[in-house]
Design a protein around this motif. Structure first.
Motif, PDB file in Angstrom:
ATOM      1  N   GLY A 192       9.651  15.387 -11.273  1.00 19.32           N
ATOM      2  CA  GLY A 192       8.916  15.676 -12.494  1.00 19.32           C
ATOM      3  C   GLY A 192       7.679  16.502 -12.300  1.00 19.32           C
ATOM      4  N   LYS A 216      20.088  15.770 -13.504  1.00 11.00           N
ATOM      5  CA  LYS A 216      19.381  15.133 -14.617  1.00 11.00           C
ATOM      6  C   LYS A 216      17.905  15.496 -14.487  1.00 11.00           C
ATOM      7  CE  LYS A 216      17.409  11.164 -15.341  1.00 11.00           C
ATOM      8  NZ  LYS A 216      16.302  11.568 -16.265  1.00 11.00           N
ATOM      9  N   ASN A 218      14.006  15.485 -15.041  1.00 12.23           N
ATOM     10  CA  ASN A 218      12.960  14.542 -15.413  1.00 12.23           C
ATOM     11  C   ASN A 218      12.394  14.937 -16.781  1.00 12.23           C
ATOM     12  OD1 ASN A 218      10.078  13.487 -15.514  1.00 12.23           O
ATOM     13  ND2 ASN A 218      10.765  12.557 -13.606  1.00 12.23           N
ATOM     14  N   PRO A 219      12.117  13.978 -17.668  1.00 17.91           N
ATOM     15  CA  PRO A 219      11.590  14.333 -18.997  1.00 17.91           C
ATOM     16  C   PRO A 219      10.338  15.210 -18.966  1.00 17.91           C
ATOM     17  CG  PRO A 219      12.306  12.055 -18.998  1.00 17.91           C
ATOM     18  CD  PRO A 219      12.421  12.532 -17.564  1.00 17.91           C
ATOM     19  N   THR A 220       9.529  15.138 -17.901  1.00 13.21           N
ATOM     20  CA  THR A 220       8.343  15.999 -17.826  1.00 13.21           C
ATOM     21  C   THR A 220       8.718  17.475 -17.712  1.00 13.21           C
ATOM     22  OG1 THR A 220       8.179  15.841 -15.420  1.00 13.21           O
ATOM     23  CG2 THR A 220       7.004  14.176 -16.706  1.00 13.21           C
ATOM     24  N   ASP A 222      11.408  18.895 -19.339  1.00 10.53           N
ATOM     25  CA  ASP A 222      12.331  19.269 -20.404  1.00 10.53           C
ATOM     26  C   ASP A 222      12.125  20.706 -20.887  1.00 10.53           C
ATOM     27  OD1 ASP A 222      13.856  17.015 -20.458  1.00 10.53           O
ATOM     28  OD2 ASP A 222      12.914  16.110 -22.225  1.00 10.53           O
ATOM     29  N   ARG A 245      19.655  16.126 -19.877  1.00 10.10           N
ATOM     30  CA  ARG A 245      18.346  15.516 -20.076  1.00 10.10           C
ATOM     31  C   ARG A 245      18.523  14.023 -20.278  1.00 10.10           C
ATOM     32  NH1 ARG A 245      15.059  19.796 -23.837  1.00 10.10           N
ATOM     33  NH2 ARG A 245      16.533  21.540 -23.722  1.00 10.10           N
ATOM     34  N   GLY A 246      17.390  13.324 -20.339  1.00  9.00           N
ATOM     35  CA  GLY A 246      17.459  11.909 -20.658  1.00  9.00           C
ATOM     36  C   GLY A 246      16.464  11.092 -19.877  1.00  9.00           C
ATOM     37  N   GLY A 247      16.246   9.881 -20.359  1.00  7.65           N
ATOM     38  CA  GLY A 247      15.306   8.970 -19.731  1.00  7.65           C
ATOM     39  C   GLY A 247      16.001   7.985 -18.804  1.00  7.65           C
TER      40      GLY A 247
END
Length: 603
Positions: A192, A216, A218-220, A222, A245-247
């Motif tokens: 991230g 995948k 990291n949300p940071t 996106d 994407r995803g948490g």
């Protein structure tokens, strides 16, 4: 690529049974993830069918697409971290993003091109015996432009004891020696903090292990997904890479997926343990404890990881000029404050000699440099709370706006500083007695035994002192149990240099993962790696010239054309120089390079 090597993605069935359970995910999202994995399984067959020469062609196409998105990449990354177009540190996002990836692609293309021609990746590379039955590969610099632009810097990859030079040559190339042997589909849980990490980790899955890759993000990161998709377009089109994407719920579903052969994560040991064993808190904590006791990991597939740690900066006492004190203080501050300290390799603990007669002068220079560094946002999630941990543990710490300096005094408890990776602008200073070899040996033991993790260690030493220590200095370097060691440099130089390796010192396990398991980058595709060792110039241009004049007193100066490296947070022209170097890496151009070098002279 021809249509024979880039088949269309298979159509999805109207309804499918989820491969794993994840109650927090909607059925449509599970189907989307399953479809991506199905496509990558088809892609694994495509990848196995490609010759090494065809893979080189594909990598060249990726290089073209990365070069095309480099500006958008750097600008998007800078904006996501709160750095506008005029911020003096925006150059960090050029160097740690597209520059790193372009360099890696060039190095991988060279390695695979050699293999495609039937030659060895180590032909023409110096491979020699090292200390303790090791082999050392002189992995940097390998090109004329690197010898020029990064003069004064060298890098070695040390292989594990017992690996001979002949064995190193025989194994170089890893999975590219047997390209038809598919490694299946791997999962990359992206970092991230640094934007090149997810891309470099995907490349390593493909090239070191013959695995197609599901990334995948990291949300940071996106905001970078559209850039990543454009950069990876040739690989995505061939069915070799998918990006989602995803948490945490998406991560949990994917790590448990039976059709994924391997997991690689860049993150924290806490996240690693949750993946391998289960949650440490909440309703599942009791089951996690039981699994650990019975040695029954929840994860049923192999995993590699890079997880950070508390990195030392050893200051070896010597006779330094005032300019040396200022320059090396700024060097230390760069190790801590680059990317606002949100780095797994950020230097955190300065180890200083209490008997050095210049210790107080260095402390003063360090405080000045720490206070004067450009301000920037603290942007990574959780960083403010970790900074509060530091000020709670050390109420007398010096708080300078967006950064904290902890100087451990007599009677202070150093354990929070030693065992907490703050991942934020928190720098600590500890002292040990002694000078010369006595201090150096004590500092190495302190770094090995007291600081959490084994990812990277930094050491600053003037050339006169290094020469005087002689073999004792080399023994001390050998004794440091770290996967990356930088002498008169920062270990981030090893991260950004693709022919060096990146990862923890060998020996960690899923039971005690420390700084991680395995290595990445490693563009020479070497087997059984122990560590990388970087050596840089103690003095920049032009001061190394004066240092070289002290040869009669035992000094050895390293020649460099850099007055101050552009990655220094104190480099006045760092932003434009970093951008210029990236554009040169992407597109060439002598005129642009000359302009960039002239700007570098004003750093």
């Amino acid at each position: 690529m021809t249509s024979a090597t880039t088949p269309d993605a298979p159509s999805a069935p109207a309804k499918r049974t989820p491969k794993t359970t994840a109650p927090e995910l909607a059925e449509g999202e599970r189907e989307r993830l399953d479809r991506a994995i199905d496509e990558l399984q088809v892609g694994a067959g495509t990848w196995a069918a490609l010759t090494v020469a065809q893979r080189v062609t594909l990598l060249r196409a990726v290089r073209t697409s990365v070069a095309a998105v480099a500006e958008d990449w750097a600008n998007t990354a800078a904006a996501s971290k709160g750095l506008d177009g005029r911020h003096p540190l925006r150059g960090e996002e050029w160097l740690s993003g597209p520059y790193s990836v372009l360099g890696a692609l060039d190095a991988y293309i060279e390695t695979l091109s050699r293999l495609a021609k039937g030659t060895n990746p180590l032909d023409g590379v110096k491979v020699e015996r090292g200390p303790g039955g090791r082999t050392r590969v002189q992995a940097f610099p390998l090109t004329g432009i690197d010898r020029f632009l990064l003069s004064g810097y060298t890098g070695e990859v040390w292989l594990e004891p017992g690996v001979t030079p002949n064995a190193a040559r025989a194994a170089a190339g890893l999975a590219q020696r047997t390209p038809a042997d598919s490694g299946g589909v791997g999962l990359v849980l992206g970092a991230g903090n640094i934007t090149s990490i997810p891309v470099l980790d995907v490349m390593y899955e493909l090239l070191a292990h013959n695995r197609t890759a599901l990334l995948k993000v990291n949300p940071t990161q996106d905001a970078l997904v559209p850039v990543y998709k454009r950069a990876f377009a040739p690989l995505i089109g061939a069915g070799l890479v998918r990006i989602v994407r995803g948490g945490p719920a998406v991560g949990e579903y994917l790590t448990g997926h039976p059709d994924l052969a391997h997991v690689h994560i860049t993150g924290s040991a806490t996240t690693f343990d949750a993946i391998v064993w289960g949650p440490s808190k909440g309703p599942g904590a009791a089951a996690t404890t039981r699994r650990r006791r019975e040695n029954r990991p929840r994860l049923k597939k192999p995993i590699t990881a890079e997880l950070g740690g508390v990195s030392p900066i050893i200051i070896v006492p010597g006779r330094w000029t005032d300019a040396d004190l200022t320059y090396q203080a700024e060097h230390v501050v760069t190790m801590r404050l680059q990317n606002s300290g949100h780095n797994c390799i950020a230097g955190q603990v300065v180890i200083l000699s209490s008997d050095w007669d210049q210790a107080d002068a260095f402390r003063a220079a360090l405080r000045r440099a720490y206070a004067n560094a450009p301000e920037r946002p603290i942007w990574y999630p959780g960083a403010p709370s970790r900074m509060h941990l530091a000020t709670d543990a050390y109420p007398d710490a010096l708080v300078l706006g967006d950064r904290v300096l902890v100087e451990i005094g007599v009677g202070d408890d150093a354990s929070p500083l030693q065992n907490t990776e703050y991942f934020a602008p928190v720098l600590g200073v500890v002292t040990l007695p002694g000078t010369g070899q006595t201090f150096l040996d004590a500092a190495v033991a302190y770094a090995n035994d007291e600081l959490q993790g084994t990812l990277g260690a930094n050491l600053l030493i003037d050339p006169v002192t290094e020469t005087a220590l002689g073999a004792g200095f080399e023994r001390a370097i050998t004794a440091l149990r770290y996967g990356s060691i930088a002498i008169n440099g920062w270990t981030a130089f090893g991260f950004i240099t693709p022919t060096l390796t990146w990862g923890a010192y060998p020996g960690s396990t899923i039971d005690d993962v420390g700084s991680g398991i395995g290595v990445v980058h490693n563009a020479l595709l070497l087997d059984r790696v122990e560590r990388s060792v970087i050596r840089g110039p103690f003095r920049p241009l032009p001061r190394w010239i004066a240092g070289s004049l002290s040869l009669s007193k035992g000094g050895v100066g390293r020649v460099t054309i850099l007055p101050k490296p552009p990655w220094f947070v104190s480099a006045r022209t760092g932003a434009v120089v970093s951008e210029g170097l990236t554009r040169f890496r992407a597109n060439g151009g002598t005129l642009g390079l000359v302009k960039t070098l002239l700007r570098a002279m004003r750093a």
